[in-house]
Design a protein around this motif. Structure first.
Motif, PDB file in Angstrom:
ATOM      1  N   GLY A   3    -109.363  33.960  -0.452  1.00  0.00           N
ATOM      2  CA  GLY A   3    -108.247  34.594   0.249  1.00  0.00           C
ATOM      3  C   GLY A   3    -106.900  33.989  -0.081  1.00  0.00           C
ATOM      4  N   TRP A   7    -100.124  36.025  -5.131  1.00  0.00           N
ATOM      5  CA  TRP A   7    -100.331  35.774  -3.705  1.00  0.00           C
ATOM      6  C   TRP A   7     -99.766  36.925  -2.889  1.00  0.00           C
ATOM      7  CZ3 TRP A   7     -98.067  35.625   0.952  1.00  0.00           C
ATOM      8  CH2 TRP A   7     -98.777  35.011   1.985  1.00  0.00           C
ATOM      9  N   TRP A  41    -101.499  42.629   4.712  1.00  0.00           N
ATOM     10  CA  TRP A  41    -101.445  41.770   5.899  1.00  0.00           C
ATOM     11  C   TRP A  41     -99.999  41.576   6.341  1.00  0.00           C
ATOM     12  CZ3 TRP A  41    -105.545  41.199   8.653  1.00  0.00           C
ATOM     13  CH2 TRP A  41    -106.794  41.212   8.041  1.00  0.00           C
ATOM     14  N   GLY A  69     -95.827  32.566   0.554  1.00  0.00           N
ATOM     15  CA  GLY A  69     -95.730  33.397   1.746  1.00  0.00           C
ATOM     16  C   GLY A  69     -94.527  33.106   2.620  1.00  0.00           C
ATOM     17  N   HIS A 129    -101.711  39.751  -0.418  1.00  0.00           N
ATOM     18  CA  HIS A 129    -101.468  39.707   1.026  1.00  0.00           C
ATOM     19  C   HIS A 129    -100.486  40.775   1.508  1.00  0.00           C
ATOM     20  CE1 HIS A 129    -103.142  35.727   0.239  1.00  0.00           C
ATOM     21  NE2 HIS A 129    -103.499  35.715   1.504  1.00  0.00           N
TER      22      HIS A 129
END
Length: 194
Positions: A160, A94, A101, A18, A98
């Motif tokens: 998550g 990942w 988001w 991320g 995500h």
């Protein structure tokens, strides 16, 4: 998986996955966010953003370190039947999980620029920096233990994508040369052929 083996993803790779999207979304949102003067004015917005950047980087870097350390110390050796996930696959999984988001955070950072210019963008960039620093810390931990840390893919999916969340009960470890990522989750550099 053959004979009871598990799919394993590198802990540092998942943490680091991320960092780049948050950094670039934050930098872009901060750059665009400087254009409107906002309610507070550019100077206050940028100063508030700089403070948020530092705080976010520190918090993200330091949060859950005890949990990571405890899981690392209790790590069991990976079985020869376990399947080690490639770095690129772990990063892609990942980011796919995500993406909404990240998009929502980017849109919120852009929208908030009309109130406090650049602040939310710098907050996002600080979170990305914190993830990069946490991955580097995990790399130092791996080098000190002379073992790479892995987490079960099914535990990540049910948690998550958090490699130190409640669903993660333990880590597995391999030798330092396993997989295609170096300690800390970066691409492994291969020696140039002479």
């Amino acid at each position: 998986m053959a004979r009871g083996g598990q799919g394993l993803a590198r802990v540092a790779v998942v943490v680091r996955a991320g960092a780049a999207p948050l950094w670039w979304c934050g930098v872009f949102a901060a750059g665009v966010g400087v254009l409107p003067s906002g309610i507070t004015g550019r100077r206050i917005g940028v100063m508030a953003g700089a403070a948020l950047f530092i705080v976010a980087a520190a918090v993200v870097t330091l949060v859950r370190r005890k949990r990571y350390t405890a899981l690392a110390r209790a790590a069991v050796r990976a079985s020869k039947h376990d399947v080690l996930q490639d770095r690129g696959v772990a990063v892609r999984n990942w980011r796919r999980g995500h993406r909404w988001w990240l998009l929502l955070a980017f849109a919120a950072a852009l929208g908030s620029a009309f109130a406090v210019p650049a602040a939310a963008g710098l907050l996002l960039a600080g979170c990305g920096t914190g993830l990069r620093l946490k991955a580097a810390w995990l790399g130092r931990l791996e080098r000190a233990e002379d073992a790479l840390l892995w987490v079960r893919v099914d535990w990540l999916a049910g948690n998550g994508g958090r490699p130190a969340g409640k669903a993660v009960r333990s880590y597995r470890s391999t030798g330092i040369a396993a997989g295609d990522a170096a300690p800390g989750g970066a691409r492994r550099r291969t020696a140039a052929l002479v």
